[in-house]
Write a protein that holds these residues in place. Structure first.
Motif, mmCIF file in Angstrom:
data_model
loop_
_atom_site.group_PDB
_atom_site.id
_atom_site.type_symbol
_atom_site.label_atom_id
_atom_site.label_comp_id
_atom_site.label_asym_id
_atom_site.label_seq_id
_atom_site.Cartn_x
_atom_site.Cartn_y
_atom_site.Cartn_z
ATOM 1 N N UNK A 130 0.817 -1.214 0.000
ATOM 2 C CA UNK A 130 0.000 0.000 0.000
ATOM 3 C C UNK A 130 0.853 1.267 0.000
ATOM 4 N N UNK A 131 1.891 1.271 0.806
ATOM 5 C CA UNK A 131 2.757 2.454 0.867
ATOM 6 C C UNK A 131 3.465 2.675 -0.467
ATOM 7 N N UNK A 132 3.898 1.602 -1.103
ATOM 8 C CA UNK A 132 4.578 1.742 -2.404
ATOM 9 C C UNK A 132 3.618 2.347 -3.447
ATOM 10 N N UNK A 133 2.386 1.871 -3.456
ATOM 11 C CA UNK A 133 1.402 2.418 -4.388
ATOM 12 C C UNK A 133 1.083 3.865 -4.058
ATOM 13 N N UNK A 134 0.973 4.173 -2.768
ATOM 14 C CA UNK A 134 0.672 5.545 -2.354
ATOM 15 C C UNK A 134 1.778 6.494 -2.795
ATOM 16 N N UNK A 135 3.023 6.120 -2.598
ATOM 17 C CA UNK A 135 4.148 6.965 -3.017
ATOM 18 C C UNK A 135 4.153 7.142 -4.536
ATOM 19 N N UNK A 136 3.855 6.082 -5.264
ATOM 20 C CA UNK A 136 3.804 6.150 -6.729
ATOM 21 C C UNK A 136 2.691 7.075 -7.191
ATOM 22 N N UNK A 137 1.525 6.976 -6.551
ATOM 23 C CA UNK A 137 0.385 7.822 -6.924
ATOM 24 C C UNK A 137 0.643 9.299 -6.646
ATOM 25 N N UNK A 138 1.579 9.586 -5.738
ATOM 26 C CA UNK A 138 1.916 10.974 -5.426
ATOM 27 C C UNK A 138 3.233 11.395 -6.073
ATOM 28 N N UNK A 139 3.666 10.602 -7.069
ATOM 29 C CA UNK A 139 4.809 10.951 -7.925
ATOM 30 C C UNK A 139 6.124 11.080 -7.173
ATOM 31 N N UNK A 140 6.302 10.231 -6.153
ATOM 32 C CA UNK A 140 7.581 10.203 -5.460
ATOM 33 C C UNK A 140 8.465 9.123 -6.061
ATOM 34 N N UNK A 141 9.787 9.255 -5.927
ATOM 35 C CA UNK A 141 10.702 8.236 -6.454
ATOM 36 C C UNK A 141 10.443 6.867 -5.833
ATOM 37 N N UNK A 142 10.848 5.854 -6.557
ATOM 38 C CA UNK A 142 10.626 4.466 -6.118
ATOM 39 C C UNK A 142 11.681 4.097 -5.078
#
Length: 403
Positions: free
Chosen positions: A203-215
């Protein structure tokens, strides 16, 4: 302030009396957007849905010198469900059939919270120039909320801590992802926290991706806050040996994870942005406590509770409450009753609802009381609705004691 670098102009002021940040957030050196609106400015609330206003965020921000990070970005707050359960027990009749269930739920919730607080102690031993720490975080991922007991973010990786306060002998079963607890001759079965932490990681990985943060790499640990627990696992269940630890070994485990991540992913500017967005999106859980226990609002006892004899015989007059039974005088009893209303009934109320809940004899008493509290509101005259200010507590309105 538009320039976040101004946080660093005089950060020591934040430590002189951090609570002052919340008395007048508009004067804070940090970004005022992450603080709650001034309680004296109700018009700031009129552009948001009422329920959203309840969860406007407050965070104690500790700013480190230079470009390093050493901060508790989000402090751990007492969960709303604990406050709600305590209020529910105060306002149910002594012989109510649901009291035992509520008391057991309160014990469980307090045990979990105390376990999380005990793990917080070990976080003080982390390298103070590397970590941003978020405690009790809850975020929305594509319409579904997920909660993280503790989140650590560095420029190199993020680390999720799933904390369990389980005593006795704890056995991790591999095939069905369950945990068995043997304690005091009884066996309890729980969902495997390793599986929970994996889901939080996703969930956190998807949340960061949805907010355009680096992987950024995301690790997790399951931390057993009770250091006397005896941990066991099925043969070959190597993931447990790697990912589950007693709290006393937490810093050692974090150091091992650090050694495996050498590539910087988040630069200073990105770290600040991550902190800002997380704090903006954090939304504490507000359960419908009456619905959870199938209790009607008509079963809730109204009135002002005397802090001395615990009776419902207090009467409100000119900003104080007086007990007819024992003679106690209180400056906060009526405010605590309002807090109980916010916790159990609704985060907003009207003049008539306050009059009924506090058993006030005159409508103008409710109006004058609400006006004096400077609660944010919408509407006019009889259609006016007052909202609970974020993180409002009854003692906020008392004069400060002079030492």
């Amino acid at each position: 302030m538009e320039n976040p670098d101004k946080w660093l102009e005089n950060p020591d002021k934040c430590f002189e009396n951090p609570d002052k940040c919340f008395e007048n957030p508009d004067k804070c050196l940090g970004n005022p957007d992450i603080f709650s609106p001034n309680k004296n400015s109700p018009e700031k609330f009129t552009n948001e849905p009422p329920i959203r206003q309840e969860f406007t965020k407050n965070a104690r921000i500790v700013t480190e010198r230079k470009e390093d990070f050493s901060l508790i970005a989000l402090e751990r707050a007492i969960p709303l469900i604990i406050l709600m359960l305590e209020a529910l027990l105060r306002r149910l009749p002594g012989g109510h059939p649901k009291r035992k269930d509520i008391e057991e739920s309160l014990r469980t919730q307090k045990a979990g919270y105390n376990g999380e607080k005990s793990v917080d102690y070990y976080l003080n031993f982390l390298d103070q120039e590397k970590f941003m720490i978020f405690k009790g975080l809850r975020l929305n991922n594509n319409g579904f909320f997920f909660q993280i007991d503790t989140l650590l973010i560095t420029p190199f990786f993020a680390l999720i801590l799933e904390i369990k306060n389980w005593g006795g002998e704890i056995h991790f079963e591999k095939n069905f992802c369950q945990v068995f607890q043997e304690k005091d001759g009884k066996t309890a079965t729980y969902t495997n926290p390793v599986s929970q932490a994996k889901l939080q990681t996703r969930n956190l990985r998807e949340w960061l991706k949805n907010h355009n943060f680096p992987d950024i790499p995301i690790e997790f640990l399951v931390v057993m806050s009770n250091n006397t627990s005896k941990l066991k696992a099925d043969p070959g269940y190597y993931e447990v040996f790697k990912k589950v630890t007693l709290a006393i070994r937490l810093i050692e485990k974090v150091s091992e994870i650090e050694k495996s991540h050498k590539q910087m992913v988040l630069e200073s500017k990105a770290m600040k942005k991550v902190m800002k967005v997380i704090l903006q999106q954090h939304m504490p859980h507000r359960p419908d406590i009456l619905k959870n226990f199938t209790i009607s609002t008509t079963e809730i006892l109204s009135g002002i509770i005397c802090p001395k004899c615990l009776s419902f015989t207090m009467k409100f007059h000119y900003r104080k409450s007086y007990c007819d039974r024992c003679g106690e005088i209180s400056q906060t009893a009526h405010l605590e009753a309002i807090q109980d209303y916010f916790l159990l009934i609704s985060p907003y109320l009207t003049n008539s609802e306050l009059k009924r809940f506090l058993n006030l004899p005159k409508p103008d008493q409710a109006y004058n009381l609400l006006t004096s509290l400077n609660f944010p509101f919408t509407g006019t005259k009889r259609g006016r609705v007052y909202y609970q200010p974020p993180n409002w507590q009854p003692d906020m309105l008392l004069p400060q004691r002079k030492d």
